[in-house]
Write an enzyme that holds these catalytic residues in place. Structure first.
Site, PDB file in Angstrom:
ATOM      1  CE  LYS A 130      -3.892  -2.249   2.233  1.00 37.21           C
ATOM      2  NZ  LYS A 130      -4.481  -2.714   3.473  1.00 37.21           N
ATOM      3  CG  ASP A 162     -10.226  -0.083   5.038  1.00 30.56           C
ATOM      4  OD1 ASP A 162      -9.988  -0.632   3.960  1.00 30.56           O
ATOM      5  OD2 ASP A 162      -9.489  -0.182   6.042  1.00 30.56           O
ATOM      6  CD  GLN A 199      -3.833  -4.483   6.515  1.00 27.57           C
ATOM      7  OE1 GLN A 199      -3.855  -3.475   5.813  1.00 27.57           O
ATOM      8  NE2 GLN A 199      -4.284  -5.648   6.087  1.00 27.57           N
TER       9      GLN A 199
HETATM   10  N1  GUN Z   1      -7.337  -6.787   6.062  1.00 28.37           N
HETATM   11  C1  GUN Z   1      -7.694  -7.539   4.997  1.00 28.37           C
HETATM   12  N2  GUN Z   1      -8.354  -6.786   4.083  1.00 28.37           N
HETATM   13  C2  GUN Z   1      -8.405  -5.530   4.577  1.00 28.37           C
HETATM   14  C3  GUN Z   1      -8.928  -4.315   4.080  1.00 28.37           C
HETATM   15  O1  GUN Z   1      -9.523  -4.225   2.991  1.00 28.37           O
HETATM   16  N3  GUN Z   1      -8.768  -3.226   4.895  1.00 28.37           N
HETATM   17  C4  GUN Z   1      -8.149  -3.299   6.094  1.00 28.37           C
HETATM   18  N4  GUN Z   1      -8.060  -2.190   6.823  1.00 28.37           N
HETATM   19  N5  GUN Z   1      -7.636  -4.423   6.591  1.00 28.37           N
HETATM   20  C5  GUN Z   1      -7.755  -5.536   5.817  1.00 28.37           C
END
Ligand code: GUN
Length: 296
Positions: free
Chosen positions: A54, A121, A98
């Site tokens: 990311k 998100d 995350q």
């Molecule tokens: N963990 C797995 N997929 C995601 C996601 O799309 N966003 C976040 N914040 N954590 C994750």
């Protein structure tokens, strides 16, 4: 029928190029650089890989990346204090915590402490409610990526029968809302669904998001249907590690009209949509027109 392969890797590269282009224009015209803060608590190896990816892609499209790595024992109070600081930082337009978080932290409380306008998100209850009522919101990245690919392939989805297998808050439920918003007739199937094969056989669109390797065999797929496989499952086959989806690709590709592969399908679209959401959040925060083609 041999399915057309929906190339998520190429599509994601196109989305990132669009984001990069619009970020460059934004910087030139208003001097604003979108910023994304990613918070990682603990050392989960898969999460570390995602967070690194990311950060790298954020910088590649010309945005600022702020990484906050906290140790696994971080208290809820300290995490909430960091989120409060990011909520109030004008250089930060998007905040992503995350998941999963270590067990001692209340995930709902943490997510709902993020400013909904910065919740790239789309997990905050305000954004969930806005999406559910058809109002402007931040849309969860993976379902947004799936919808972009479906719209690109079909044009209009109006009147199509769609089945979403899986009812998670991250993928299944928001995916169903998005398909409903595009006037599909939507069924959400899950582990207690009766006659799952028959439910899937009726669908023009199948979105599989259960996290079980190859659980959907090809003979469940209606001839000509579009299959979006969200699963990313690590398995061992013939002594080798392999990534497979929730759909048995080989047999499904013989019946589907179009299908996303794993890897190279939905996966790359998720981060591309995160970047798109960060740009959208930045435009909204500055009362600027929203980027075209990158939101629903
Ligand atoms: N963990 C797995 N997929 C995601 C996601 O799309 N966003 C976040 N914040 N954590 C994750």
């Amino acid at each position: 029928m041999v399915a057309e392969v929906i190339d998520g890797k190429a599509f994601a590269a196109k989305v990132r190029a669009q984001v990069a282009d619009q970020v460059a224009k934004l910087k030139e015209q208003s001097g604003i650089t979108p910023g994304l803060a990613v918070v990682l608590v603990g050392e989960d190896p898969a999460s570390q890989v995602y967070v690194r990816s990311k950060g790298k892609q954020t910088v590649e499209v010309g945005m600022n990346s702020y990484e906050h790595k906290l140790d696994a024992e971080t208290s809820e109070e300290d995490l909430l204090a960091l989120i409060d600081k990011l909520n109030n930082d004008p250089a930060v337009h998007g905040i992503l915590v995350q998941l999963p978080l270590p067990k001692h932290l209340n995930e709902d409380l943490v997510i709902n402490s993020i400013d909904p306008a910065k919740d790239v998100d789309g997990f905050h209850i305000s954004n969930v409610g806005l999406l559910g009522t058809g109002q402007k919101s931040m849309v969860p990245c993976t379902p947004l990526g799936c919808l972009m690919m479906l719209r690109d392939y079909h044009g209009s989805l109006s009147g199509m029968d769609a089945v979403v297998i899986g009812r998670s808050n991250i993928v299944g439920k928001p995916m169903a809302q998005l398909l409903l918003g595009d006037s599909c007739t939507v069924t959400i199937a899950h582990s207690r669904t009766k006659d799952l094969p028959d439910v899937v056989r009726r669908a023009d669109i199948v979105v599989a998001a259960v996290g079980r390797p190859e659980m959907v065999p090809g003979d469940w797929i209606k001839e000509g249907a579009t299959v979006i496989d969200v699963g990313i499952n690590r398995i061992e086959r013939d002594g080798k590690n392999k990534l497979v989806g929730d759909v048995d690709y080989a047999s499904a590709a013989e019946r589907a009209g179009a299908i996303t592969p794993v890897p190279g399908g939905v996966g790359p679209m998720t981060i591309a949509c995160l970047l798109a959401n960060t740009l959208t959040a930045c435009c909204r925060a500055n009362s600027l027109p929203e980027p075209e083609g990158l939101t629903v």
